[in-house]
Design a protein around this motif. Structure first.
Motif, PDB file in Angstrom:
ATOM      1  N   ASP A 127       0.923  -1.054   0.051  1.00  0.00           N
ATOM      2  CA  ASP A 127       0.100  -0.113  -0.206  1.00  0.00           C
ATOM      3  C   ASP A 127       0.526   1.444  -0.307  1.00  0.00           C
ATOM      4  O   ASP A 127       0.209   2.164  -0.048  1.00  0.00           O
ATOM      5  CB  ASP A 127      -1.164  -0.107   1.113  1.00  0.00           C
ATOM      6  N   LEU A 128       1.880   1.439   0.600  1.00  0.00           N
ATOM      7  CA  LEU A 128       2.777   2.404   0.636  1.00  0.00           C
ATOM      8  C   LEU A 128       3.228   2.553  -1.243  1.00  0.00           C
ATOM      9  O   LEU A 128       3.235   3.687  -0.844  1.00  0.00           O
ATOM     10  CB  LEU A 128       3.767   2.328   2.197  1.00  0.00           C
ATOM     11  N   SER A 165       9.428   2.149   5.502  1.00  0.00           N
ATOM     12  CA  SER A 165       9.155   0.885   4.410  1.00  0.00           C
ATOM     13  C   SER A 165      10.633   0.818   3.511  1.00  0.00           C
ATOM     14  O   SER A 165      10.806   2.155   2.622  1.00  0.00           O
ATOM     15  CB  SER A 165       8.108   0.746   3.244  1.00  0.00           C
ATOM     16  N   VAL A 166      11.642  -0.221   3.464  1.00  0.00           N
ATOM     17  CA  VAL A 166      12.520  -0.294   2.397  1.00  0.00           C
ATOM     18  C   VAL A 166      12.024  -0.071   0.899  1.00  0.00           C
ATOM     19  O   VAL A 166      12.566   0.418   0.071  1.00  0.00           O
ATOM     20  CB  VAL A 166      13.643  -1.580   2.536  1.00  0.00           C
ATOM     21  N   GLY A 167      11.440  -0.950   0.813  1.00  0.00           N
ATOM     22  CA  GLY A 167      10.643  -0.746  -1.169  1.00  0.00           C
ATOM     23  C   GLY A 167      10.090   0.097  -0.844  1.00  0.00           C
ATOM     24  O   GLY A 167       9.956   0.308  -2.511  1.00  0.00           O
ATOM     25  N   ASP A 308      16.665  -8.987   9.522  1.00  0.00           N
ATOM     26  CA  ASP A 308      17.033 -10.228   8.415  1.00  0.00           C
ATOM     27  C   ASP A 308      17.830 -11.406   9.589  1.00  0.00           C
ATOM     28  O   ASP A 308      18.756 -11.967   8.882  1.00  0.00           O
ATOM     29  CB  ASP A 308      17.226  -9.899   7.265  1.00  0.00           C
ATOM     30  N   VAL A 330       9.067  -5.203  13.279  1.00  0.00           N
ATOM     31  CA  VAL A 330       8.849  -5.280  11.375  1.00  0.00           C
ATOM     32  C   VAL A 330       7.965  -6.124  10.930  1.00  0.00           C
ATOM     33  O   VAL A 330       7.308  -5.703   9.859  1.00  0.00           O
ATOM     34  CB  VAL A 330      10.342  -5.457  11.034  1.00  0.00           C
TER      35      VAL A 330
END
Ligand code: EPZ
Length: 422
Positions: A127-128, A165-167, A308, A330
């Motif tokens: 969504d972001l 958000s990274v993506g 991660d 996260v």
């Protein structure tokens, strides 16, 4: 044919390991090569199945990818890339494929990309990403499981991300490089992979300022040009080898690693009574002397402790002296390794988003299954010091993000055999 690992107790790992290029940097850079419409040479590319999947996707759209795996060099030529419709079966193999939506929309004015499904660690919404593209003037529709985006031209906008958000930061940053005017991303992700992508885009003629801070300003350009880029080392692969050395009471030197990028892991290993020395050569992890002691972690966006590395660190805490609490903030379902570690004798209780781990003296071998990339890596680490041998199935997940993890651990003294399932 599916494969599995059979891992015998290895004893302390000793020696030197060279860290490869960052999976989570090369994937957005490959997507970003679409913006240039020319030839880009990307170096320090890790030989991973995820990179294979992203390369296949770019080729399916009309790009031309030449990959010298031995040298770690990809030549990506997107001159003739004219297709904007990404195939479901290709995007389905790799969630990060969704990162092509920004470059396709910015360069071709259209994009039709399958909505990525969830995965083992969470629902993974986008969504972001879409909120950012819509703010830049894109018309977004959801049709039969696809996101259909159109924009004659994108216009710069001020976008606040509800979560860093990274993506989403990568999608918006890439789309904004060809938008009219300036885009400001507030509450942007600050991961090293964001900075690496910005560096790639800037050498291709973009104007991205502030990457690595929570406010990134991008001034749109008429077009970008082909460029050369060397991908940063993989901080998560580095952290994984650091924990492997600690867990086995070993003494291992990691080379081709950026110390700053692994600071949170280094800090937590030192808190756990592991010696970590940074030098010109690289990072040396020496755990030959003392007992690992329990330490608490809470995963957070960078520069907090990386999500991660959560599973791998849990394997270390499973054998630490004392009780530790690991909180995953996260992703909503990133404790998939807990059930499998418990089958190896770990004492772990989950309470909401926290896992309480009571360290035990010894883990025991078992047949376990890798559900996702980092959970799989955590099981490999746990198996290195378990009594008797462990069988790990589902290692295709591990191969997605680690190049020959078995071979490279064996070079340090591990005893991992890769065999066909069944
Ligand atoms: C990137 O995923 C990494 N993948 C992940 O690495 C990593 O765990 C993650 O960043 C966090 O560091 C790649 O770079 C290819 P996010 P990404 O968007 O971009 C929520 C690995 O093991 N969110 O920062 O998907 C989301 O649900 C992989 O190498 C929204 O709500 O992560 C999650 O809770 C796993 N809406 C949180 O943000 C959105 O539109 C973090 O996701 C996007 C994200």
């Amino acid at each position: 044919m599916a494969e599995k690992f059979i891992i015998k107790p290895s004893g302390p790992l000793k020696g030197q390991v060279e860290i490869g290029g960052a999976k989570n940097a090369v994937l957005p850079v490959l997507a970003g090569s679409i913006l240039t419409g020319q030839h880009c040479r990307i170096s320090n590319v890790p030989n991973l199945s995820d990179v294979e999947s992203m390369s296949e996707l770019v080729e399916s759209l009309g790009g031309h990818i030449t990959w010298n795996r031995a040298k770690g060099i990809i030549d990506a030529d997107t001159t003739n890339l004219q297709k904007y419709d990404a195939a479901y079966e290709l995007v389905g193999k790799l969630r990060a494929s969704f990162l092509i939506i920004g470059p396709l929309l910015a360069r071709l004015g259209r994009a039709r990309v399958p909505l990525p499904g969830g995965c083992a660690i969470g629902t993974r919404p986008v969504d972001l990403h879409l909120k950012g593209l819509a703010a830049m003037g894109a018309e977004i529709e959801h049709v039969h499981g696809y996101v259909e985006a159109k924009a004659k031209h994108l216009t710069g906008a001020k976008i606040y991300l509800d979560f860093p958000s990274v993506g989403a930061t990568e999608t918006i940053m890439m789309a904004a490089t060809l938008a009219k005017g300036q885009t400001i991303i507030e509450n942007a992700a600050v991961e090293p992979e964001i900075v690496d992508l910005a560096n790639f885009l800037n050498t291709a003629g973009a104007e991205v300022r502030g990457a690595g801070t929570d406010t990134i300003k991008i001034t749109g350009q008429q077009g970008l040009k082909g460029t050369n880029h060397t991908v940063i080392p993989d901080r998560i692969e580095a952290g994984t080898f650091m924990v492997a050395a600690a867990l086995t009471g070993g003494d291992v030197l990691l080379t081709n690693v950026m110390s700053d990028h692994v600071k949170p892991v280094t800090a937590k290993l030192k808190e756990s009574n592991v010696q970590v020395e940074e030098s010109q050569e690289g990072i040396r992890v020496n755990a030959t002397s003392d007992q690992i002691i329990a330490a608490d972690i809470k995963t957070l966006p960078y520069p907090g402790f990386p999500t991660d590395m959560q599973a791998q660190f849990m394997s270390l805490m499973a054998k630490a002296k004392g009780t530790s609490v690991i909180t995953e903030t996260v992703f909503e379902n990133r404790f998939m390794q807990v059930g499998e570690l418990k089958r190896m004798g770990a004492v772990i209780k989950i309470e909401s988003r926290s896992a309480i781990i009571e360290g035990v003296d010894q883990l025991t071998g078992a047949q376990v299954n890798a559900t996702d990339l980092r959970a799989g890596a955590a099981l490999v680490l746990a198996a290195l010091t378990a009594k008797e041998s462990t069988e790990i199935s589902g290692i295709c997940h591990i191969d997605r993000g680690y190049h020959l993890l078995d071979v490279r651990l064996n070079q340090l003294g591990a005893k991992i055999e890769r065999v066909k399932e069944g």
